[in-house]
Design a protein around this motif. Structure first.
Motif, mmCIF file in Angstrom:
data_model
loop_
_atom_site.group_PDB
_atom_site.id
_atom_site.type_symbol
_atom_site.label_atom_id
_atom_site.label_comp_id
_atom_site.label_asym_id
_atom_site.label_seq_id
_atom_site.Cartn_x
_atom_site.Cartn_y
_atom_site.Cartn_z
ATOM 1 N N ALA A 113 0.965 -1.134 -0.005
ATOM 2 C CA ALA A 113 0.006 -0.039 0.141
ATOM 3 C C ALA A 113 0.768 1.425 -0.128
ATOM 4 C CB ALA A 113 -1.001 -0.101 1.454
ATOM 5 N N GLY A 114 2.215 1.203 0.269
ATOM 6 C CA GLY A 114 2.980 2.337 0.393
ATOM 7 C C GLY A 114 3.671 2.601 -0.950
ATOM 8 N N PRO A 115 4.519 3.367 -1.024
ATOM 9 C CA PRO A 115 5.210 3.858 -2.217
ATOM 10 C C PRO A 115 6.170 2.561 -2.944
ATOM 11 C CG PRO A 115 5.735 5.420 -0.482
ATOM 12 C CD PRO A 115 5.277 4.300 -0.007
ATOM 13 N N LYS A 159 -6.833 -3.876 6.247
ATOM 14 C CA LYS A 159 -7.879 -3.439 7.137
ATOM 15 C C LYS A 159 -8.411 -2.089 7.079
ATOM 16 C CE LYS A 159 -5.484 -6.070 10.993
ATOM 17 N NZ LYS A 159 -4.922 -5.876 12.227
ATOM 18 N N THR A 160 -7.616 -1.208 5.980
ATOM 19 C CA THR A 160 -8.256 0.098 5.664
ATOM 20 C C THR A 160 -9.243 -0.211 4.484
ATOM 21 O OG1 THR A 160 -6.573 0.290 4.043
ATOM 22 C CG2 THR A 160 -6.160 1.181 6.101
ATOM 23 N N LYS A 161 -10.177 0.996 4.171
ATOM 24 C CA LYS A 161 -11.125 0.788 3.102
ATOM 25 C C LYS A 161 -10.398 0.816 2.020
ATOM 26 C CE LYS A 161 -14.737 2.709 5.850
ATOM 27 N NZ LYS A 161 -15.849 3.812 5.958
ATOM 28 N N ALA A 211 -7.516 5.858 -4.112
ATOM 29 C CA ALA A 211 -7.228 5.264 -2.878
ATOM 30 C C ALA A 211 -7.556 3.755 -3.007
ATOM 31 C CB ALA A 211 -7.740 6.173 -1.752
ATOM 32 N N TRP A 212 -8.859 3.592 -3.462
ATOM 33 C CA TRP A 212 -9.364 2.287 -3.212
ATOM 34 C C TRP A 212 -8.600 1.258 -4.059
ATOM 35 C CZ3 TRP A 212 -12.569 -0.940 -0.647
ATOM 36 C CH2 TRP A 212 -13.008 -1.996 -1.613
#
Length: 468
Positions: free
Chosen positions: A12-14, A406-408, A462-463
């Protein structure tokens, strides 16, 4: 190699710098998103393929009252013409299209008929000469599996979905091999550390590494069936003097009269002969001796046709009996004789030896695809293959579910294909798009969606974890 894989926690990061990691994450992302289309279709194809593969074992059990008969030593079968008369008496308003010989002494004779309500397969006790009953061949378990396997029971739209999924399955296989090779060290490290899901991930990768070759073969061998690629490639082949199918030069034929049109429900027409034009009889030739369906069977037997034979009946006063020797395990032995309905002479003979080279290749590929070319070995290898596909279709989403963020967010790997920095990759993508036009069209649609929608809408960016 079909699977939905979730990225590691840091995806999810760079994106990690470097050409290798960039390719890895980009391929992972394409593998991930392709799976959303490919997995549902592959799961249907593998399941229906298994049903079709075991049709000769399943259908006699499900319809034993129709397909099986009592056979005692000394019993002599009634002539096929007498059995045909019994069918016509039982269904006077139906048109009898063909007859298929019993595959064994305890099996019934099958007559395919067309009725006002649709097609029927009528089963006759060959010893008693009595009609046992009938079925719609497209509503049996294997018949439904065939329709699902070919077009998802949705006509041209279903055929289109399957073809698009097949194109992207090639992408999944190729990207899967890259992920398998480049990710082997990371997988070994996770197994050694006892990480959650590490064993399943390794099994998924190893199964896919073996499965990928077979998947690519099945996709390529199945493409001639497709409504777009198959039809367009056949047009191209015809314009260059060859064909996917044989072209029986026989006697005068109606341009629209072909064997697969005459026997649309029998599933016993050899692939190479499916588009064969049906020759005609001459009513003025030999009217003194009128042939019967038994004549056609006897002519086929004397000429060494493979048994059990299917005989297509004449459709009118100029029609012929087409005795079809469907060589189940060896397409090289398949042959059809067209028998004049008056004199009983052979109007024409056409078979594998007469096919164009391309049709021979396709016929052999179809036999392998259906698990019958190499006999029992081919049968069981195809069974294991279908089961492995089911495993891949289940294990991929399971891995994603266990490691979803766990994030959306969807949890897709982040990465962009470095096409400008990797010319060979760009050439491969363009070549694949040209060879498979539906892949090219959908690829352009995906790239446009990514460029003009996903990257410009913050919530979507983001999704879907879109890299800028």
């Amino acid at each position: 190699m079909s699977a939905v894989q979730s990225p590691p926690d840091q995806v999810a990061g760079p994106a990690t710098r470097g050409r290798g990691s960039g390719l890895f994450r980009a391929f992972w992302r394409w593998h991930f998103y392709a799976s959303f289309l490919v997995i549902p279709v592959l799961l249907v194809l593998a399941t229906t393929g298994l049903i079709y593969l075991f049709r000769f074992q399943l259908e006699p059990v499900l319809h034993a009252d129709l397909m099986k008969v009592d056979h005692q030593a000394g019993l002599v079968a009634q002539p096929y013409s007498a059995q045909l008369d019994a069918v016509r008496r039982a269904l006077p308003d139906a048109t009898v299209v063909s007859m298929t010989e019993p595959p064994g002494p305890d099996r019934s004779t099958v007559f395919s008929v067309d009725t006002a309500a649709g097609p029927r397969d009528v089963f006759v006790d060959p010893y008693e000469g009595t009609v046992l009953g009938s079925l719609n061949p497209d509503t049996t378990l294997s018949g439904g599996a065939i329709l699902l396997h070919g077009e998802l029971m949705a006509g041209r739209a279903g055929d289109f979905v399957i073809e698009v999924a097949a194109c992207w399955a090639i992408v999944m296989a190729l990207t899967g091999y890259y992920l398998f090779v480049r990710g082997r060290v990371a997988r070994a490290r996770r197994r050694a550390a006892g990480a959650a899901g590490a064993v399943l991930r390794s099994r998924h990768g190893r199964t896919g590494a073996i499965l990928g070759v077979g998947l690519l073969f099945l996709i390529v061998s199945g493409l001639p069936w497709t409504g777009f690629w198959g039809a367009k490639t056949q047009e191209f082949a015809t314009s260059h003097g060859t064909s996917f199918w044989g072209a029986d030069p026989g006697a005068l034929s109606k341009p629209t009269s072909t064997l697969d049109e005459s026997l649309p429900h029998s599933h016993t027409v050899p692939w190479g002969l499916g588009k064969t034009e049906v020759p005609r009889s001459n009513p003025e030739d030999g009217r003194r001796s009128v042939a019967t369906i038994d004549t056609a069977v006897e002519v086929g037997r004397r000429n060494g046709l493979q048994r059990p034979m299917t005989v297509a009946l004449p459709g009118d006063s100029e029609g012929v009996y087409s005795a079809i020797g469907y060589a189940f395990n060896d397409p090289g032995k398949e042959r059809t004789l067209h028998v004049d309905q008056y004199g009983g002479r052979v109007v024409s003979t056409y078979g594998y030896a007469d096919y164009p080279v391309l049709a021979k290749v396709v016929a052999q590929g179809i036999a392998l695809h259906e698990g019958r070319r190499l006999g029992t070995l081919n049968f069981w290898l195809t069974t294991v293959f279908c089961l492995a596909v089911v495993f891949m279709c289940v294990s991929g989403p399971l891995m994603w579910w266990r490691r979803r963020p766990k994030t959306k967010a969807l949890g897709a790997p982040r990465g962009r294909l470095p096409l400008r920095a990797t010319p060979a990759l760009a050439v491969l993508v363009v070549a694949l798009a040209l060879f498979l036009p539906l892949f090219g069209i959908t690829l352009v649609a995906v790239l446009l969606l990514d460029q003009f929608v996903l990257r410009r809408v913050g919530a979507l960016r983001a999704w879907f974890n879109v890299a800028r």
